[in-house]
Design an enzyme around this catalytic site. Structure first.
Site, mmCIF file in Angstrom:
data_model
loop_
_atom_site.group_PDB
_atom_site.id
_atom_site.type_symbol
_atom_site.label_atom_id
_atom_site.label_comp_id
_atom_site.label_asym_id
_atom_site.label_seq_id
_atom_site.Cartn_x
_atom_site.Cartn_y
_atom_site.Cartn_z
ATOM 1 N N ASP A 36 -4.908 -6.030 -7.822
ATOM 2 C CA ASP A 36 -5.097 -5.395 -6.537
ATOM 3 C C ASP A 36 -5.356 -3.911 -6.817
ATOM 4 O OD1 ASP A 36 -5.276 -5.029 -3.805
ATOM 5 O OD2 ASP A 36 -3.351 -5.964 -3.347
ATOM 6 N N HIS A 49 0.828 -1.199 0.000
ATOM 7 C CA HIS A 49 0.000 0.000 0.000
ATOM 8 C C HIS A 49 0.868 1.257 0.000
ATOM 9 C CE1 HIS A 49 -2.892 -2.986 1.535
ATOM 10 N NE2 HIS A 49 -3.816 -2.201 1.022
#
Length: 605
Positions: A326, A253
């Site tokens: 993702d 992230h």
């Protein structure tokens, strides 16, 4: 003192009885049926290029109602998408999918979620014109540490807890119940199961989201959950994160992780769960924003790597389903290329569904431009759209995309589902250390301090405190999630005045990100210094004990759900004999190579 042992046989029998009254769902076919092929071909033929490109994207929308969101959500949609309502976002971009989150205000209650899903599906279908197709609605309902469905939904303890329980049947049941509840509110695609093998105790992003450190165990439970989601509950399983996110020290992230496994190590460690998922018929696999030089030396993240997605996943492993990226707003996929290039490169690599680009209009226009210039062909787009439409057909969305709102209210949190949560959770609790013989505790009139890490959503401190109170103890509940120095001092003073302290810890090992001041470590040390017995409970990663010197009584629950805390209280009092075994190795604080507790360790009483 009588203990209650839960055997694997008894568990399986109980779960079978619990779920026997539920109707069976049709299994997902391995090959497209004639009817599916016909619907997909006909639908594709009537879609414009813009509609086809829209099918490739799935993103969030703000609001709990499709056409009447709050003023704040209208403003958020306008800023992100140029229109005010979720329905208008669907219509403007011809979206193929929507992903629900709590922070985007999509998840409040079963009635609200089901009503939102119906509203979004109506927007997607429009007036029924050809080329207008239903949405594939998704959410991250991994259970344990990552949940989106609010109460009264069944909350299972998560993947690593299931790994501690070692039961494929329990893993299958958790997926089945979760899938049934999601399907009832109009969500067809849970982003689960996690197929990553967590061999790095310092992994900041996977950890308890993985079933464990053994590839065979992870493969067995991954396959069981694919079956539970798809064949039993009728939703689309998503195995993630290919080619394996379990040995990273960087959170994708916030950065771009590199996994330095050799090809032989990848074949032995990372590949087996994905192979088993494919063999079980998994419909979807999610990519990882990680670099694996042994698979692709280019330095590109797997999400953007033709070598990994087309060469390895499709070519070597034979996967024919949907590849979903993702989230494209994560730093790991944006580190090397700009936001305009990422969606185009992902499609060129072999991805089908593009999840949450940071700028939807920019991403959509970039794909259309790439088709116009010949960098991408419409034939390539058609390949992905066919796969996505195939999943939608198998979900029954071509026939009826709407759900029965009243049935959703009855299904989510149904008594048989909550009973299954308890039966699945009980055998996962792991007793790691009981050197002083403090446990099990007698039912007694004693003073007990319950403190440590807490959660507003699950209130584990209050749950444990209530359990002690009902067993005759005089209880003080003092949450101390990341305590200040003053709170640590005051809590230790209270511990000295009580007969026993139970302290909950959550990722106390992670002093780089989760707790940079090591406040949880200092709290436990201060409690031990009070001179009274202390029971330490890891309610997330089991690795914490390596960073808590002097602890002699330690249990791991792997999650902080109410069922996990209830099992903890019963185990502490000898009403439940701990039967979970560590699904990972716990190294010493010095690092890998120095084993504190081995894989498979676990105490009982």
């Amino acid at each position: 003192m009588q203990t209650r042992l839960v055997t694997a046989t008894a568990l399986a029998a109980t779960l079978a009885a619990t779920l026997a009254s539920l109707p069976a769902q049709a299994a997902t076919p391995v090959r497209p049926s004639t009817a599916e092929h016909g619907w997909v071909t006909s639908t594709l033929r009537h879609m414009s290029l813009e509609q086809k490109v829209g099918q490739l994207f799935a993103t969030y929308v703000y609001g709990g109602d499709a056409t009447d969101p709050s003023t704040a959500d209208r403003a958020a949609n306008l800023a992100a998408f140029g229109v005010e309502t979720p329905a208008e976002v669907i219509e403007r971009y011809h979206l193929g999918g929507v992903c629900y989150f709590s922070w985007s205000h999509n998840m409040d209650s079963p009635r609200q979620i089901a009503t939102l899903s119906n509203g979004l599906q109506r927007a997607a279908r429009g007036d029924g014109a050809k080329g207008r197709v239903p949405l594939l609605i998704s959410t991250d309902q991994e259970q344990g540490a990552v949940v989106r469905m609010p109460s009264p939904a069944a909350q299972f303890p998560g993947s690593m807890a299931l790994g501690a329980g070692r039961s494929p049947g329990a893993a299958r049941t958790a997926a089945e119940v979760t899938g049934r509840e999601l399907r009832a509110v109009g969500i067809q695609q849970p982003y689960a199961p996690i197929a990553d093998v967590n061999v790095n105790p310092g992994n900041p992003v996977i950890g308890v989201r993985s079933f464990g450190a053994d590839p065979t165990l992870v493969a067995d439970l991954t396959a069981a959950q694919v079956t539970g989601f798809q064949d039993r509950a009728g939703v689309t399983a998503v195995a993630k994160h290919f080619p394996g996110h379990g040995d990273t020290a960087t959170d994708s992230h916030t950065g771009l992780p590199v996994i330095n496994h050799s090809r032989a190590e990848w074949d032995r460690i990372d590949a087996p769960p994905f192979k088993r998922a494919i063999r079980a018929g998994v419909d979807t696999i999610m990519t990882a924003h990680i670099v694996v030089p042994a698979l692709d030396p280019s330095g590109d993240p797997a999400t953007l790597s033709p070598t990994i997605l087309t060469g390895v996943l499709r070519g070597e492993l034979g996967f024919r389903g949907v590849i979903v990226t993702d989230a494209l707003n994560m730093a790991g996929v944006r580190a090397k290329y700009g936001d305009e290039r990422v969606p185009v490169l992902a499609l060129k690599a072999g991805a089908d569904q593009l999840l949450m680009p940071p700028n939807l209009a920019l991403a959509r226009d970039a794909v259309l431009r790439a088709i116009a210039t010949g960098e991408l062909t419409e034939r390539r787009i058609d390949e992905s759209v066919r796969r996505i439409l195939g999943v939608k057909y198998r979900q029954g969305l071509a026939r009826s995309p709407l759900v029965d709102v009243e049935k959703a209210v009855r299904t989510v949190g149904a008594p048989e589902h909550l009973a299954a949560v308890t039966q699945v959770t009980d055998p996962t609790l792991t007793a790691v250390r009981n050197d002083a013989g403090v446990l099990p505790l007698p039912h007694a009139d004693r003073s007990v301090l319950i403190t440590g890490w807490d959660s507003a959503a699950f209130a584990p401190v209050a749950t444990v405190a209530a359990g002690f109170t009902t067993r005759g103890a005089r209880v003080t509940a003092r949450p101390a999630t990341l305590p200040s120095d003053a709170t640590i001092t005051a809590t230790a003073s209270q511990a000295a005045e009580h007969d026993l302290t139970v302290v909950l810890v959550n990722k106390a090992w992670d002093t780089a990100v989760t707790d940079p001041r090591a406040t949880q470590q200092r709290l436990v040390a201060a409690l031990l210094g009070a001179g009274k017995p202390v029971v330490v409970v890891a309610v997330r990663d089991p690795y914490d004990i390596a960073y808590l010197p002097g602890v002699t009584t330690y249990l791991a629950t792997y999650s902080y759900t109410r069922a996990a805390m209830d099992a903890l209280v019963r185990a502490l009092h000898g009403e439940l004999s701990p039967s979970g075994r560590l699904p990972v190795t716990i190294p010493t604080a010095e690092g890998a190579g120095f084993v504190l507790y081995p894989y498979g360790h676990g105490l009982s009483w």
